[in-house]
Design an enzyme around this catalytic site. Sequence first.
Site, PDB file in Angstrom:
ATOM      1  N   CYS A   1       0.821  -1.233   0.000  1.00 51.47           N
ATOM      2  CA  CYS A   1       0.000   0.000   0.000  1.00 51.47           C
ATOM      3  C   CYS A   1       0.847   1.272   0.000  1.00 51.47           C
ATOM      4  O   CYS A   1       0.328   2.364  -0.233  1.00 51.47           O
ATOM      5  CB  CYS A   1      -0.964  -0.005   1.175  1.00 51.47           C
ATOM      6  SG  CYS A   1      -2.052  -1.420   1.174  1.00 51.47           S
TER       7      CYS A   1
ATOM      8  N   HIS B   1      -3.150   7.157   3.465  1.00 49.05           N
ATOM      9  CA  HIS B   1      -3.631   5.945   2.800  1.00 49.05           C
ATOM     10  C   HIS B   1      -5.015   5.603   3.348  1.00 49.05           C
ATOM     11  O   HIS B   1      -5.241   5.629   4.553  1.00 49.05           O
ATOM     12  CB  HIS B   1      -2.645   4.800   3.062  1.00 49.05           C
ATOM     13  CG  HIS B   1      -3.147   3.472   2.632  1.00 49.05           C
ATOM     14  ND1 HIS B   1      -3.740   3.274   1.411  1.00 49.05           N
ATOM     15  CD2 HIS B   1      -3.161   2.277   3.258  1.00 49.05           C
ATOM     16  CE1 HIS B   1      -4.093   2.007   1.304  1.00 49.05           C
ATOM     17  NE2 HIS B   1      -3.762   1.382   2.416  1.00 49.05           N
TER      18      HIS B   1
ATOM     19  N   ASN C   1     -10.229   0.097   0.455  1.00 49.28           N
ATOM     20  CA  ASN C   1      -8.771   0.210   0.454  1.00 49.28           C
ATOM     21  C   ASN C   1      -8.262  -0.248  -0.916  1.00 49.28           C
ATOM     22  O   ASN C   1      -8.335  -1.431  -1.244  1.00 49.28           O
ATOM     23  CB  ASN C   1      -8.215  -0.673   1.581  1.00 49.28           C
ATOM     24  CG  ASN C   1      -6.698  -0.694   1.619  1.00 49.28           C
ATOM     25  OD1 ASN C   1      -6.027  -0.191   0.722  1.00 49.28           O
ATOM     26  ND2 ASN C   1      -6.147  -1.286   2.669  1.00 49.28           N
TER      27      ASN C   1
HETATM   28  N1  COA Z   1     -18.107  -8.900   9.209  1.00 51.37           N
HETATM   29  C1  COA Z   1     -18.511  -9.202  10.445  1.00 51.37           C
HETATM   30  N2  COA Z   1     -17.680  -9.562  11.426  1.00 51.37           N
HETATM   31  C2  COA Z   1     -16.369  -9.594  11.135  1.00 51.37           C
HETATM   32  C3  COA Z   1     -15.864  -9.272   9.868  1.00 51.37           C
HETATM   33  C4  COA Z   1     -16.789  -8.933   8.880  1.00 51.37           C
HETATM   34  N3  COA Z   1     -16.424  -8.614   7.645  1.00 51.37           N
HETATM   35  N4  COA Z   1     -14.523  -9.391   9.894  1.00 51.37           N
HETATM   36  C5  COA Z   1     -14.175  -9.756  11.130  1.00 51.37           C
HETATM   37  N5  COA Z   1     -15.288  -9.889  11.901  1.00 51.37           N
HETATM   38  C6  COA Z   1     -15.388 -10.268  13.295  1.00 51.37           C
HETATM   39  C7  COA Z   1     -14.188 -11.066  13.771  1.00 51.37           C
HETATM   40  O1  COA Z   1     -14.362 -12.434  13.430  1.00 51.37           O
HETATM   41  C8  COA Z   1     -14.242 -10.833  15.250  1.00 51.37           C
HETATM   42  O2  COA Z   1     -15.217 -11.683  15.813  1.00 51.37           O
HETATM   43  P1  COA Z   1     -14.992 -12.374  17.259  1.00 51.37           P
HETATM   44  O3  COA Z   1     -14.872 -11.210  18.212  1.00 51.37           O
HETATM   45  O4  COA Z   1     -16.226 -13.186  17.426  1.00 51.37           O
HETATM   46  O5  COA Z   1     -13.730 -13.134  17.120  1.00 51.37           O
HETATM   47  C9  COA Z   1     -14.760  -9.399  15.373  1.00 51.37           C
HETATM   48  O6  COA Z   1     -15.368  -9.098  14.103  1.00 51.37           O
HETATM   49  C10 COA Z   1     -13.693  -8.369  15.669  1.00 51.37           C
HETATM   50  O7  COA Z   1     -12.570  -8.638  14.841  1.00 51.37           O
HETATM   51  P2  COA Z   1     -11.294  -7.734  14.858  1.00 51.37           P
HETATM   52  O8  COA Z   1     -10.312  -8.237  13.841  1.00 51.37           O
HETATM   53  O9  COA Z   1     -10.806  -7.542  16.260  1.00 51.37           O
HETATM   54  O10 COA Z   1     -11.942  -6.358  14.371  1.00 51.37           O
HETATM   55  P3  COA Z   1     -11.305  -4.929  14.267  1.00 51.37           P
HETATM   56  O11 COA Z   1     -12.068  -3.967  15.039  1.00 51.37           O
HETATM   57  O12 COA Z   1      -9.811  -4.983  14.464  1.00 51.37           O
HETATM   58  O13 COA Z   1     -11.555  -4.570  12.720  1.00 51.37           O
HETATM   59  C11 COA Z   1     -10.329  -4.547  10.670  1.00 51.37           C
HETATM   60  C12 COA Z   1     -11.030  -5.418  11.717  1.00 51.37           C
HETATM   61  C13 COA Z   1      -9.689  -5.479   9.648  1.00 51.37           C
HETATM   62  C14 COA Z   1     -11.370  -3.686   9.992  1.00 51.37           C
HETATM   63  C15 COA Z   1      -9.269  -3.659  11.350  1.00 51.37           C
HETATM   64  O14 COA Z   1      -8.473  -4.446  12.207  1.00 51.37           O
HETATM   65  C16 COA Z   1      -8.372  -2.983  10.373  1.00 51.37           C
HETATM   66  O15 COA Z   1      -8.798  -2.139   9.595  1.00 51.37           O
HETATM   67  N6  COA Z   1      -7.070  -3.271  10.429  1.00 51.37           N
HETATM   68  C17 COA Z   1      -6.111  -2.649   9.563  1.00 51.37           C
HETATM   69  C18 COA Z   1      -6.252  -3.214   8.215  1.00 51.37           C
HETATM   70  C19 COA Z   1      -5.452  -2.482   7.233  1.00 51.37           C
HETATM   71  O16 COA Z   1      -5.378  -1.307   7.283  1.00 51.37           O
HETATM   72  N7  COA Z   1      -4.852  -3.225   6.320  1.00 51.37           N
HETATM   73  C20 COA Z   1      -4.151  -2.697   5.242  1.00 51.37           C
HETATM   74  C21 COA Z   1      -2.982  -1.945   5.693  1.00 51.37           C
HETATM   75  S1  COA Z   1      -2.405  -1.169   4.317  1.00 51.37           S
END
Ligand code: COA
Length: 327
Positions: A113, A254, A284
Site C-alpha cells: 500500500c 492511505h 482500500n
Molecule cells: N463482518 C462481520 N464480522 C467480522 C468481519 C466482517 N467482515 N470481519 C471480522 N469480523 C469479526 C471477527 O471475526 C471478530 O469476531 P470475534 O470477536 O467473534 O472473534 C470481530 O469481528 C472483531 O474482529 P477484529 O479483527 O478484532 O476487528 P477490528 O475492530 O480490528 O476490525 C479490521 C477489523 C480489519 C477492519 C481492522 O483491524 C483494520 O482495519 N485493520 C487494519 C487493516 C489495514 O489497514 N490493512 C491494510 C494496511 S495497508
Amino acid sequence: MNRSVIIGTGSAVPKKVVTNEDLESIVDTSDEWIRTRTGIKQRYIAEDGETTSSLATVASLRALEMAGVSPEEVDMIVVGTTSPDMIMPNTGALIQKHLGATKAFGFDVYAACSGFVYALAVADKFVKEKPGSKILAVGAEILSSITDWQDRNTCVLFGDAAGVVLLGGSQESDRGILSTHLRSDGRLWELLHIPGGGCVYPPSAEMAEKRDYCIRMQGNEVFKHAVRSLAGVAREAMEENQLKPDDIDLFIPHQANMRIMKKVAESLEIPIDRVYVNIDRYGNTSSASIPVALDEANRSGRLKRGDLVLLDAFGGGFTWGAVMIRW
Ligand code: COA
C-alpha cells in the site's frame, strides 16, 4: 534549486460497483459492521478484461491531458503495484505500450500500500537529476484478483483503482515536492502478506485450492502498527520542513480504515476537515488510494497553488512513507 512539480493528475476505476449489501450475500457480514469498523460503503471491482495496466493507462491519459503533454514526451513510467497484470513483463512496460509512450522506460516498485509513495519518491529523484523529464508515477491495483472472497476478515476491505501523477521539473523554489521519507521493517512481514506465488511457495493446485495466492492479514495487529508508523513518518516530514500541523492544508493518508485515519489525525493534531477521506466510495485500493484521492482533490478545486499537502502511506512489508508537497 530544481524541484519536481505535479503538472497533471488522473484516476480511473472499474465500471462495477459492489456495495456492502452485495457482500452480505457472499460472506457472513453486514453493512453495519463494515461501515462502523472501516468507514467503507462500496468499492469498485474489475471485470470484463479490466486490468491493472488498463486502468492505469486510462488514468495516465487523463493526467497527460490535464498537462497538455503527449505520450511521446514521457521519459519514464514508475508503477507502485502488488497486483500486476503478470509477474513479467512489468506493469510500467505494459502501460508504455498501451500509451504509445515510445521513448519512455517503465518499471514497477513493490511496496504494497506504500507503492505509490515509493514510486513518487523514485520519480522525484529522476526529475531532480534531469529537470526536463516528464515522469508518470502510478499507483494501480486489481486487488480483487488477490482477495480471498471466502475470508470476511479481508474481502470486505479492498477495491480496485488506479491513480497517476505526471511530474515535471521546475526552477521555482517555492513549490513542488519538498521532501520524501521512506521506511520499512521486514521483521513484521507475516502480519500482512501473500503466502503463495513466489519461489518459496510456487503456484500449484494445492496453493490454488487453499487460495494461498491471496492477502492474509492480522487486522488488529496491522491496525496498531499502521497508526504508529503513519503518525511517526508524517511528524518526521513536518519536522524536516520546519512545519507545524497547523501549516498542513490537506493531509492525504492511505485510505485503509476510517478509524486509522482519525487516530493518526488526532495524534498529529491535524483537524479532521483537513484530512482527505474517500474510503467510503473506494475501500482500500492499496497503492492507488493516495493518487486517486490526490486527483479528486485536484479536480474538485480543493487544492490551491501554494497549499501544503502531506501524503502518508502504510502497507505490507511493513513499508511506510510520507511526501511533503507545496502545490
Ligand atoms: N463482518 C462481520 N464480522 C467480522 C468481519 C466482517 N467482515 N470481519 C471480522 N469480523 C469479526 C471477527 O471475526 C471478530 O469476531 P470475534 O470477536 O467473534 O472473534 C470481530 O469481528 C472483531 O474482529 P477484529 O479483527 O478484532 O476487528 P477490528 O475492530 O480490528 O476490525 C479490521 C477489523 C480489519 C477492519 C481492522 O483491524 C483494520 O482495519 N485493520 C487494519 C487493516 C489495514 O489497514 N490493512 C491494510 C494496511 S495497508
